[in-house]
Scaffold this motif. Structure first.
Motif, PDB file in Angstrom:
ATOM      1  N   VAL A   1     -19.007   3.291   4.989  1.00 58.70           N
ATOM      2  CA  VAL A   1     -20.183   2.832   5.252  1.00 58.70           C
ATOM      3  C   VAL A   1     -20.545   1.316   4.398  1.00 58.70           C
ATOM      4  CG1 VAL A   1     -21.526   4.967   5.933  1.00 58.70           C
ATOM      5  CG2 VAL A   1     -21.145   4.322   3.719  1.00 58.70           C
ATOM      6  N   CYS A   2     -21.667   0.861   4.640  1.00 55.70           N
ATOM      7  CA  CYS A   2     -22.141  -0.112   3.838  1.00 55.70           C
ATOM      8  C   CYS A   2     -23.490   0.381   3.045  1.00 55.70           C
ATOM      9  CB  CYS A   2     -22.708  -1.489   4.805  1.00 55.70           C
ATOM     10  SG  CYS A   2     -21.053  -2.367   5.432  1.00 55.70           S
ATOM     11  N   MET A   3     -23.344   0.193   2.043  1.00 56.26           N
ATOM     12  CA  MET A   3     -24.795   0.454   1.420  1.00 56.26           C
ATOM     13  C   MET A   3     -25.353  -0.701   0.397  1.00 56.26           C
ATOM     14  SD  MET A   3     -23.155   4.036  -0.246  1.00 56.26           S
ATOM     15  CE  MET A   3     -24.897   4.823  -0.451  1.00 56.26           C
ATOM     16  N   ARG A   4     -26.656  -0.579   0.294  1.00 60.34           N
ATOM     17  CA  ARG A   4     -27.514  -1.838  -0.555  1.00 60.34           C
ATOM     18  C   ARG A   4     -28.409  -1.113  -1.558  1.00 60.34           C
ATOM     19  NH1 ARG A   4     -29.115  -7.154   1.665  1.00 60.34           N
ATOM     20  NH2 ARG A   4     -31.147  -7.604   0.851  1.00 60.34           N
ATOM     21  N   ARG A   5     -28.583  -2.098  -2.349  1.00 60.11           N
ATOM     22  CA  ARG A   5     -29.466  -1.547  -3.372  1.00 60.11           C
ATOM     23  C   ARG A   5     -30.101  -2.817  -3.735  1.00 60.11           C
ATOM     24  NH1 ARG A   5     -28.183   0.919  -9.579  1.00 60.11           N
ATOM     25  NH2 ARG A   5     -28.723  -1.038 -10.363  1.00 60.11           N
TER      26      ARG A   5
END
Length: 209
Positions: free
Chosen positions: A166-170
Motif C-alpha cells: 500500500v501507499c501511506m501518507r501522514r
C-alpha cells in the motif's frame, strides 16, 4: 537518541543494518525480501551528498556514534517520501524508527511540504500496521499522485507486488514563520513651554551622557 546527517564512513554500516533488518522477513516466508541486496554504496553516497540520508545513534551507549538505524527520503510531488527506513534488530523497540520519521516530519514542515509518504507491505506487522499506529493512513488508488504511481510501478517491476503493498501518507503541520515585530513609533517631542530648545533626541543619538 541522536539523529544526524550520514557521513561517508557510515555507509558500509548502513548496508549491514539493511541486511540485518531484512532477516525477520524470512520467518514470514518472504525470503525474496530477506535476500535482497542492500542499497549500493554509490546510491547511498548520492543520498548523502544530496542531504537526504540521516542516521540515528545513541551517544550514551556502548555503540557511541555508530548508526543504529537510518532513513533515506526523496521529495515526491507535495510530500517528502520515505524511500527506506531500517533499524538494526539488535536495537529494536527503542523508538529509533519513530524518531527518524519524526525528524523527517519536522524537516518537511520547515520546508513547507504537506506530508510524509511511503510504500510498504500490508500484512507485515512492523510495516503497514506500525505506520498506522504512528499516524499514517492508507491511500486509495485515486489518491495516488503521479510520483507515487511511478514508485509503485517500479516496485512491481522489482517483484515486490507478490505480497500486498500500500501507499501511506501522514500530513504534517506547516511551521508558521514568526511575524516581524514592528518597531515602536517614536514619541513626538513634548513642547517646552519655557521656550528652551528640546535636547532629548540629541541625547539619544549621542548614546547617553
Amino acid at each position: 537518541m541522536r539523529t544526524r546527517s550520514a557521513r561517508r564512513s557510515d555507509l558500509p554500516l548502513l548496508q549491514d543494518i539493511e541486511r540485518a533488518a531484512g532477516e525477520p522477513f524470512r520467518a514470514l516466508g518472504m525470503a525474496f525480501v530477506a535476500d535482497d541486496d542492500p542499497p549500493p554504496l554509490d546510491l547511498l553516497e548520492s543520498y548523502r551528498l544530496a542531504g537526504r540520508c540521516w542516521v540515528a545513534t545513541d551517544p550514551l551507549s556502548a555503540t557511541g556514534d555508530r548508526p543504529l538505524g537510518y532513513v533515506l527520503a526523496d521529495p515526491v510531488d507535495d510530500a517528502l517520501h520515505i524511500e527506506q527506513v531500517s533499524v538494526d534488530p539488535a536495537a529494536a523497540r527503542r523508538g529509533i524508527g519513530r524518531d527518524l520519521i519524526a525528524h523527517l516530519a519536522a524537516l518537511a514542515a520547515r520546508r513547507g511540504m504537506a506530508a510524509l509518504t511511503l510504500t510498504t507491505f500490508t500484512d507485515v506487522p512492523w510495516n503497514a500496521p506500525y505506520y498506522a499506529r504512528i499516524g499514517f493512513r492508507v491511500l486509495a488508488e485515486h489518491e495516488f499522485t503521479d510520483g507515487l504511481r511511478a514508485i509503485r510501478a517500479e516496485e512491481a517491476q522489482h517483484g515486490l507486488d507478490r505480497w500486498p503493498r500500500v501507499c501511506m501518507r501522514r500530513e504534517v503541520a506547516a511551521v508558521a514563520r514568526p511575524a516581524k515585530t514592528p518597531k515602536p513609533a517614536k514619541a513626538p517631542p513634548v513642547p517646552d513651554d519655557s521656550g528652551a530648545s528640546d535636547t532629548s533626541e540629541a541625547l539619544a543619538v549621542s548614546g547617553g551622557p
